[in-house]
Design a protein around this motif. Structure first.
Motif, PDB file in Angstrom:
ATOM      1  N   ALA A 165     -11.775  -9.814  -0.825  1.00  8.86           N
ATOM      2  CA  ALA A 165     -11.409  -8.638  -1.630  1.00  8.86           C
ATOM      3  C   ALA A 165     -10.554  -7.669  -0.824  1.00  8.86           C
ATOM      4  CB  ALA A 165     -12.672  -7.939  -2.133  1.00  8.86           C
ATOM      5  N   GLY A 166     -10.855  -7.532   0.470  1.00 12.51           N
ATOM      6  CA  GLY A 166     -10.056  -6.665   1.331  1.00 12.51           C
ATOM      7  C   GLY A 166      -8.635  -7.168   1.470  1.00 12.51           C
ATOM      8  N   GLY A 167      -8.478  -8.493   1.593  1.00  9.15           N
ATOM      9  CA  GLY A 167      -7.143  -9.076   1.653  1.00  9.15           C
ATOM     10  C   GLY A 167      -6.355  -8.835   0.383  1.00  9.15           C
ATOM     11  N   VAL A 168      -7.054  -8.903  -0.749  1.00  6.36           N
ATOM     12  CA  VAL A 168      -6.404  -8.621  -2.041  1.00  6.36           C
ATOM     13  C   VAL A 168      -5.926  -7.168  -2.082  1.00  6.36           C
ATOM     14  CG1 VAL A 168      -6.780  -8.390  -4.528  1.00  6.36           C
ATOM     15  CG2 VAL A 168      -7.661 -10.404  -3.316  1.00  6.36           C
ATOM     16  N   LEU A 169      -6.773  -6.244  -1.636  1.00  6.48           N
ATOM     17  CA  LEU A 169      -6.389  -4.825  -1.605  1.00  6.48           C
ATOM     18  C   LEU A 169      -5.114  -4.627  -0.799  1.00  6.48           C
ATOM     19  CD1 LEU A 169      -9.678  -2.758  -0.999  1.00  6.48           C
ATOM     20  CD2 LEU A 169      -8.162  -2.631  -2.977  1.00  6.48           C
ATOM     21  N   ALA A 170      -5.080  -5.249   0.380  1.00 12.19           N
ATOM     22  CA  ALA A 170      -3.904  -5.122   1.252  1.00 12.19           C
ATOM     23  C   ALA A 170      -2.667  -5.723   0.589  1.00 12.19           C
ATOM     24  CB  ALA A 170      -4.175  -5.795   2.591  1.00 12.19           C
ATOM     25  N   GLY A 171      -2.832  -6.883  -0.021  1.00 20.83           N
ATOM     26  CA  GLY A 171      -1.706  -7.555  -0.662  1.00 20.83           C
ATOM     27  C   GLY A 171      -1.147  -6.778  -1.833  1.00 20.83           C
ATOM     28  N   GLU A 172      -2.037  -6.257  -2.637  1.00 18.64           N
ATOM     29  CA  GLU A 172      -1.584  -5.498  -3.810  1.00 18.64           C
ATOM     30  C   GLU A 172      -0.818  -4.241  -3.401  1.00 18.64           C
ATOM     31  OE1 GLU A 172      -5.046  -6.774  -7.058  1.00 18.64           O
ATOM     32  OE2 GLU A 172      -5.247  -4.892  -5.932  1.00 18.64           O
ATOM     33  N   TYR A 173      -1.300  -3.587  -2.333  1.00 12.32           N
ATOM     34  CA  TYR A 173      -0.624  -2.355  -1.906  1.00 12.32           C
ATOM     35  C   TYR A 173       0.717  -2.679  -1.252  1.00 12.32           C
ATOM     36  CZ  TYR A 173       0.012   2.391  -0.209  1.00 12.32           C
ATOM     37  OH  TYR A 173       0.513   3.659   0.029  1.00 12.32           O
ATOM     38  N   LEU A 174       0.770  -3.767  -0.478  1.00  9.41           N
ATOM     39  CA  LEU A 174       2.040  -4.177   0.129  1.00  9.41           C
ATOM     40  C   LEU A 174       3.072  -4.485  -0.959  1.00  9.41           C
ATOM     41  CD1 LEU A 174       2.667  -6.419   3.179  1.00  9.41           C
ATOM     42  CD2 LEU A 174       3.753  -7.024   1.017  1.00  9.41           C
ATOM     43  N   LEU A 175       2.621  -5.172  -1.986  1.00 15.04           N
ATOM     44  CA  LEU A 175       3.522  -5.508  -3.099  1.00 15.04           C
ATOM     45  C   LEU A 175       4.019  -4.243  -3.796  1.00 15.04           C
ATOM     46  CD1 LEU A 175       4.723  -7.907  -4.669  1.00 15.04           C
ATOM     47  CD2 LEU A 175       2.678  -7.867  -6.123  1.00 15.04           C
ATOM     48  N   GLU A 176       3.126  -3.282  -3.937  1.00 12.81           N
ATOM     49  CA  GLU A 176       3.498  -2.008  -4.565  1.00 12.81           C
ATOM     50  C   GLU A 176       4.567  -1.288  -3.752  1.00 12.81           C
ATOM     51  OE1 GLU A 176       1.363   2.331  -5.179  1.00 12.81           O
ATOM     52  OE2 GLU A 176       0.111   0.549  -5.444  1.00 12.81           O
ATOM     53  N   LEU A 177       4.445  -1.322  -2.419  1.00 11.94           N
ATOM     54  CA  LEU A 177       5.386  -0.615  -1.558  1.00 11.94           C
ATOM     55  C   LEU A 177       6.695  -1.381  -1.362  1.00 11.94           C
ATOM     56  CD1 LEU A 177       3.025   0.678   1.301  1.00 11.94           C
ATOM     57  CD2 LEU A 177       3.878   1.968  -0.663  1.00 11.94           C
ATOM     58  N   ALA A 178       6.575  -2.691  -1.120  1.00  5.70           N
ATOM     59  CA  ALA A 178       7.765  -3.484  -0.767  1.00  5.70           C
ATOM     60  C   ALA A 178       8.496  -4.039  -1.988  1.00  5.70           C
ATOM     61  CB  ALA A 178       7.365  -4.621   0.159  1.00  5.70           C
ATOM     62  N   GLY A 179       7.750  -4.275  -3.061  1.00  6.33           N
ATOM     63  CA  GLY A 179       8.363  -4.812  -4.273  1.00  6.33           C
ATOM     64  C   GLY A 179       8.464  -6.325  -4.246  1.00  6.33           C
ATOM     65  N   GLU A 180       8.620  -6.912  -5.413  1.00  8.31           N
ATOM     66  CA  GLU A 180       8.730  -8.366  -5.517  1.00  8.31           C
ATOM     67  C   GLU A 180       9.995  -8.870  -4.828  1.00  8.31           C
ATOM     68  OE1 GLU A 180       8.006 -10.255  -9.198  1.00  8.31           O
ATOM     69  OE2 GLU A 180       6.272  -9.018  -9.717  1.00  8.31           O
ATOM     70  N   GLY A 181       9.849 -10.030  -4.207  1.00  2.00           N
ATOM     71  CA  GLY A 181      10.992 -10.621  -3.508  1.00  2.00           C
ATOM     72  C   GLY A 181      11.138 -10.163  -2.073  1.00  2.00           C
ATOM     73  N   ALA A 182      10.301  -9.229  -1.634  1.00  2.00           N
ATOM     74  CA  ALA A 182      10.386  -8.721  -0.263  1.00  2.00           C
ATOM     75  C   ALA A 182      10.085  -9.827   0.743  1.00  2.00           C
ATOM     76  CB  ALA A 182       9.417  -7.558  -0.069  1.00  2.00           C
ATOM     77  N   LYS A 183      10.716  -9.721   1.910  1.00  2.00           N
ATOM     78  CA  LYS A 183      10.474 -10.681   2.991  1.00  2.00           C
ATOM     79  C   LYS A 183       9.317 -10.161   3.836  1.00  2.00           C
ATOM     80  CE  LYS A 183      15.186 -12.451   2.980  1.00  2.00           C
ATOM     81  NZ  LYS A 183      14.769 -13.685   2.293  1.00  2.00           N
ATOM     82  N   VAL A 184       8.258 -10.971   3.905  1.00  2.00           N
ATOM     83  CA  VAL A 184       6.982 -10.507   4.473  1.00  2.00           C
ATOM     84  C   VAL A 184       6.507 -11.432   5.590  1.00  2.00           C
ATOM     85  CG1 VAL A 184       4.533 -10.112   3.919  1.00  2.00           C
ATOM     86  CG2 VAL A 184       6.313  -9.449   2.281  1.00  2.00           C
ATOM     87  N   ALA A 185       5.854 -10.834   6.593  1.00  2.00           N
ATOM     88  CA  ALA A 185       5.232 -11.608   7.675  1.00  2.00           C
ATOM     89  C   ALA A 185       3.742 -11.303   7.695  1.00  2.00           C
ATOM     90  CB  ALA A 185       5.862 -11.247   9.012  1.00  2.00           C
ATOM     91  N   MET A 186       2.950 -12.271   8.156  1.00  2.00           N
ATOM     92  CA  MET A 186       1.509 -12.052   8.297  1.00  2.00           C
ATOM     93  C   MET A 186       1.068 -12.424   9.710  1.00  2.00           C
ATOM     94  SD  MET A 186      -1.744 -13.230   5.934  1.00  2.00           S
ATOM     95  CE  MET A 186      -1.445 -15.005   5.968  1.00  2.00           C
ATOM     96  N   LEU A 187       0.313 -11.534  10.332  1.00  2.00           N
ATOM     97  CA  LEU A 187      -0.301 -11.803  11.632  1.00  2.00           C
ATOM     98  C   LEU A 187      -1.739 -12.241  11.379  1.00  2.00           C
ATOM     99  CD1 LEU A 187       0.994  -8.805  13.769  1.00  2.00           C
ATOM    100  CD2 LEU A 187       1.769 -11.164  13.849  1.00  2.00           C
ATOM    101  N   GLU A 188      -2.052 -13.460  11.778  1.00  2.00           N
ATOM    102  CA  GLU A 188      -3.369 -14.026  11.508  1.00  2.00           C
ATOM    103  C   GLU A 188      -4.331 -13.780  12.668  1.00  2.00           C
ATOM    104  OE1 GLU A 188      -2.812 -18.173  10.657  1.00  2.00           O
ATOM    105  OE2 GLU A 188      -0.949 -17.781   9.557  1.00  2.00           O
ATOM    106  N   GLY A 189      -5.624 -13.700  12.325  1.00  5.04           N
ATOM    107  CA  GLY A 189      -6.657 -13.534  13.336  1.00  5.04           C
ATOM    108  C   GLY A 189      -6.993 -14.847  14.015  1.00  5.04           C
ATOM    109  N   THR A 190      -8.104 -14.853  14.763  1.00  5.22           N
ATOM    110  CA  THR A 190      -8.510 -16.031  15.519  1.00  5.22           C
ATOM    111  C   THR A 190      -8.700 -17.233  14.605  1.00  5.22           C
ATOM    112  OG1 THR A 190      -9.659 -14.582  17.076  1.00  5.22           O
ATOM    113  CG2 THR A 190     -10.221 -16.926  17.145  1.00  5.22           C
TER     114      THR A 190
END
Length: 307
Positions: free
Chosen positions: A146-171
């Motif tokens: 659910a936390g990942g969804v929150l982050a994703g939804e807000y990123l989409l809201e700020l960056a908009g569809e089609g934005a070029k995105v990177a993800m830093l993964e944990g261990t």
């Protein structure tokens, strides 16, 4: 007269022996609370790393609540080493603790240590990250998906569809990394262009190095989701050094991250409330040892903290 005296002595000795064999109410109260519950237990807690502010706060919450509930707690630092964590758990088993709390370095690798505790008759509770094998009486954590969804939804809201995105993964292998990534991808899949997704092991210095490499390979990156704040803060250093304006969203809401959000340098972070996770873990452990029924999953609320 002698016979009467002898009878009195025998009667007196009988009374004394009976009194000695009875349990003292004062000793009973020292071990049990007013409700009849035992209040003092030996709790072992294996933490993945104390080189991360999130887990320091989590361990402090656990320690404070153990003290408040009158129990003894032994906290050991695995230093992000799955082999050391397995050895630490074996040591706790040998110490004869009543229960073991484990915050796994690696959710798959910790299984054998959980099974060792099971074989020794010592119950296990996992904290923040789950175990993929072995018997666990309860899991205490935020809902990382659910936390990942929150982050994703807000990123989409700020960056908009089609934005070029990177993800830093944990261990790699940790349930937190897997679940946060799953939630994030659920929110953004098919809506943004994920140009890079690499592990930085929940570490700030690795976050810096990995982000530098990402920017060299993909200078057009517009937004970054880091699966914890340490990686987000490292990424932010690389972004600032490259003189770029990129949206950065983290996870954990550590003090350093909150300061960057307030300064307007980080967009947001998902707040996990580590102190509450630690407290909930201890309460669940004591409840279980007192014979109470505990939930298989005890969720701790989270929220999105943003500018």
């Amino acid at each position: 007269m002698k016979k009467l005296t002898l009878l009195l002595v025998v009667a007196l000795m009988t009374i004394i022996l009976c009194a000695c064999s009875m349990e003292s109410p004062f000793l009973k109260n020292a071990e049990e609370g007013a409700t009849g519950e035992k209040t003092s237990f030996k709790i072992g807690f294996s933490i993945s790393t104390l080189n991360n502010p999130f887990f320091v706060t989590l361990s402090e919450g656990a320690e404070a609540n153990a003290k408040e509930l009158g129990s003894e707690i032994s906290i050991v630092d695995a230093q992000d080493d799955a082999s050391k964590q397995a050895s630490d758990v074996e040591d706790l088993i040998q110490q004869g603790v009543d229960i073991i709390l484990i915050n796994p370095v690696d959710s798959a690798a910790i299984g054998s240590a959980v099974e060792s505790a099971n074989a020794a008759g010592i119950p296990v509770i996992t904290v923040d990250r789950s175990a993929e094998s072995g018997e666990v009486v309860s899991h205490i954590a935020s809902d990382n998906v659910a936390g990942g969804v929150l982050a994703g939804e807000y990123l989409l809201e700020l960056a908009g569809e089609g934005a070029k995105v990177a993800m830093l993964e944990g261990t790699a292998g940790s349930s937190a990394a897997r679940d946060r990534g799953e939630g994030f991808l659920t929110a953004v899949e098919g809506k943004v262009d994920i140009v890079s997704s690499l592990t930085a092991n929940f570490d700030r210095s690795e976050g810096l190095t990995v982000m530098e490499n990402m920017l060299q390979a993909n200078p057009e990156i517009q937004a970054v989701f880091a699966q914890n704040d340490e990686m987000a803060l490292g990424a932010l250093e690389a972004i600032e050094a490259a003189n770029k304006d990129i949206i950065v969203i983290g996870f954990d809401a550590t003090d350093d991250a909150l300061a960057k959000i307030e300064e307007g340098k980080m967009a947001a972070s998902v707040a996990q409330k580590p102190e509450e996770i630690g407290k909930a873990a201890i309460k669940t452990a004591v409840d279980y040892l007192n014979g109470k029924t505990v939930e298989e999953f005890v969720p701790v609320d989270l929220e999105l903290v943003k500018q």
